[in-house]
Design a protein around this motif. Structure first.
Motif, PDB file in Angstrom:
ATOM      1  N   MET A  32     -51.357  -4.690  45.702  1.00  0.00           N
ATOM      2  CA  MET A  32     -52.111  -5.509  46.886  1.00  0.00           C
ATOM      3  C   MET A  32     -51.101  -5.090  48.227  1.00  0.00           C
ATOM      4  O   MET A  32     -51.895  -5.081  49.226  1.00  0.00           O
ATOM      5  N   ILE A  33     -49.940  -5.026  48.077  1.00  0.00           N
ATOM      6  CA  ILE A  33     -49.062  -4.880  49.065  1.00  0.00           C
ATOM      7  C   ILE A  33     -49.250  -3.480  49.872  1.00  0.00           C
ATOM      8  O   ILE A  33     -49.612  -3.130  51.089  1.00  0.00           O
ATOM      9  N   ILE A  34     -49.415  -2.407  48.888  1.00  0.00           N
ATOM     10  CA  ILE A  34     -49.690  -1.113  49.286  1.00  0.00           C
ATOM     11  C   ILE A  34     -51.105  -1.020  49.952  1.00  0.00           C
ATOM     12  O   ILE A  34     -51.224  -0.581  51.014  1.00  0.00           O
ATOM     13  N   HIS A  35     -51.956  -1.706  49.498  1.00  0.00           N
ATOM     14  CA  HIS A  35     -53.393  -1.900  49.889  1.00  0.00           C
ATOM     15  C   HIS A  35     -53.335  -2.202  51.514  1.00  0.00           C
ATOM     16  O   HIS A  35     -54.122  -1.587  52.268  1.00  0.00           O
ATOM     17  N   GLN A  36     -52.817  -3.297  51.673  1.00  0.00           N
ATOM     18  CA  GLN A  36     -52.779  -4.101  52.741  1.00  0.00           C
ATOM     19  C   GLN A  36     -51.665  -3.022  54.029  1.00  0.00           C
ATOM     20  O   GLN A  36     -52.029  -2.860  55.029  1.00  0.00           O
ATOM     21  N   GLU A  37     -50.680  -2.536  53.446  1.00  0.00           N
ATOM     22  CA  GLU A  37     -49.857  -1.719  54.353  1.00  0.00           C
ATOM     23  C   GLU A  37     -50.744  -0.184  54.875  1.00  0.00           C
ATOM     24  O   GLU A  37     -50.395   0.149  56.010  1.00  0.00           O
ATOM     25  N   PHE A  38     -51.453   0.109  53.935  1.00  0.00           N
ATOM     26  CA  PHE A  38     -52.100   1.410  54.215  1.00  0.00           C
ATOM     27  C   PHE A  38     -53.682   1.196  54.694  1.00  0.00           C
ATOM     28  O   PHE A  38     -54.424   2.094  54.933  1.00  0.00           O
ATOM     29  N   ARG A  39     -53.892  -0.191  55.129  1.00  0.00           N
ATOM     30  CA  ARG A  39     -55.202  -0.501  55.617  1.00  0.00           C
ATOM     31  C   ARG A  39     -55.706   0.253  56.687  1.00  0.00           C
ATOM     32  O   ARG A  39     -56.971   0.319  56.937  1.00  0.00           O
TER      33      ARG A  39
END
Ligand SMILES: Cc1cc2nc3c(=O)[nH]c(=O)nc-3n(C[C@H](O)[C@H](O)[C@H](O)COP(=O)(O)OP(=O)(O)OC[C@H]3O[C@@H](n4cnc5c(N)ncnc54)[C@H](O)[C@@H]3O)c2cc1C
Length: 297
Positions: free
Chosen positions: A1-8
């Motif tokens: 989830m965090i990776i997803h957000q950071e890479f949005r």
């Protein structure tokens, strides 16, 4: 989830069908299957296709007739699949076939991993409304699949398939508008002269709707991470995402009818009404499983 957000804000590789094949491999696959397929899939080296639909089995997928017959060391698959997206590029396919024709239709199905380079696999592209050749007919003629490529238990593939389908709805709700999301609309608007009042209002409503759909997607993802079945929420997500992508395409095109990208998107997004489960079927799922209305006769 965090990776997803950071890479949005970065363009990330699109895993395609693997976005919903992988969760089922994680949940139902053996350790050997996971070690064999997941790293290559994440690296973009293995492209997947989904050999589920057949000429006589779409919404009623459990009516499929592709047969898998026991042979030494594995199974021999024979039948026809259709609407198989990306089959012409895929290395592997997730495939449903009937292993016990005498059992009730949901019970005798098994979930296989099929090497698309196997002898007996023939792929014929079909043309889409937008001129592309995305999906295909796939003929399986005595295709050998070894025992270690069965996912889950023999005859219990329907459970795995349902898992894949619910992940598919989640993924399609999110990314089936590659190029037709509220953020794409915003980029389009930034290139145009200022809008009239009614157009601004519509853009605002679509933006808010896009945000709401993203929030719903986040909720579905969080409940999946907590181990829950995405269930009817994934149908809501798919329906809203589909309507939204179609409306974004129509609105953006209406602002500049000479724009070939958006006129093409209008055609591309039509397919979302059918692919990943049709609108009528999603509405039935929502009515019966979320609203507990009487079953559709
Ligand atoms: C772009 C695209 C890509 C696709 N990619 C793949 C893929 O990679 N792999 C794959 O396996 N499949 C794929 N499909 C196939 C897709 O899953 C099927 O088209 C879909 O499930 C519908 O099945 P069908 O086309 O046989 O239509 P049918 O099931 O025959 O439906 C025909 C009509 O009847 C309605 N209907 C059917 N049953 C009911 C019911 N119980 N209640 C009310 N109405 C009903 C439907 O809503 C529809 O309007 C793809 C489809 C599209 C459009």
């Amino acid at each position: 989830m965090i990776i997803h957000q950071e890479f949005r804000d970065l363009g990330r590789p699109n895993l395609g069908i693997a976005a919903w094949a992988v969760p089922s491999l994680v949940r139902y696959g053996t350790r050997e299957q996971q070690e064999r397929f997941l790293p290559g899939t994440f690296a973009g080296e293995i492209v997947w296709c989904q050999l589920f639909s057949e000429p006589g089995a779409g919404s009623d997928l459990a009516g499929l007739t592709t047969r898998a017959v026991r042979v030494e060391g594995g199974w021999s698959l024979t039948g026809q699949k259709i609407w198989t997206s990306l089959a012409q590029y895929a290395h592997w396919g997730i495939c449903l076939a009937r292993t016990s024709p005498d059992r009730p239709k949901h019970d005798g199905i098994t979930y296989f991993l099929v090497d698309m380079a196997s002898p007996g696999v023939t792929v014929r592209p079909l043309k889409d409304i937008n001129g592309d050749e995305l999906f295909n007919e796939v003929f399986l003629d005595d295709v050998f699949v070894p025992d270690d490529l069965v996912v889950g238990a023999v005859d219990e593939g329907w459970r795995v398939a349902r898992d894949t389908l619910s992940h598919e709805r989640v993924a399609l709700g999110d990314s089936w508008g590659p190029g037709a999301r509220h953020t794409d609309m915003a980029r389009h608007l930034a290139r145009l002269p200022s809008l009239r009042e009614a157009q601004r209002e519509r853009a605002g409503r679509l933006w808010a709707e896009g945000q709401a759909i993203s929030a719903l997607g986040l909720r579905v993802t969080l409940s999946q991470l907590a181990g829950a079945d995405p269930g009817p929420a994934s149908s809501v997500r798919k329906l809203l995402g589909m309507w939204h992508a179609q409306e974004i395409a129509e609105f953006c095109w209406s602002l500049d009818p000479s724009d070939r990208y958006w006129s093409r998107m209008i055609l591309t997004t039509r397919a979302f009404t059918i692919g990943g489960g049709t609108t009528e079927v999603q509405l039935n799922i929502i009515a019966e499983r979320a609203l507990h209305l009487p079953r559709d006769p």
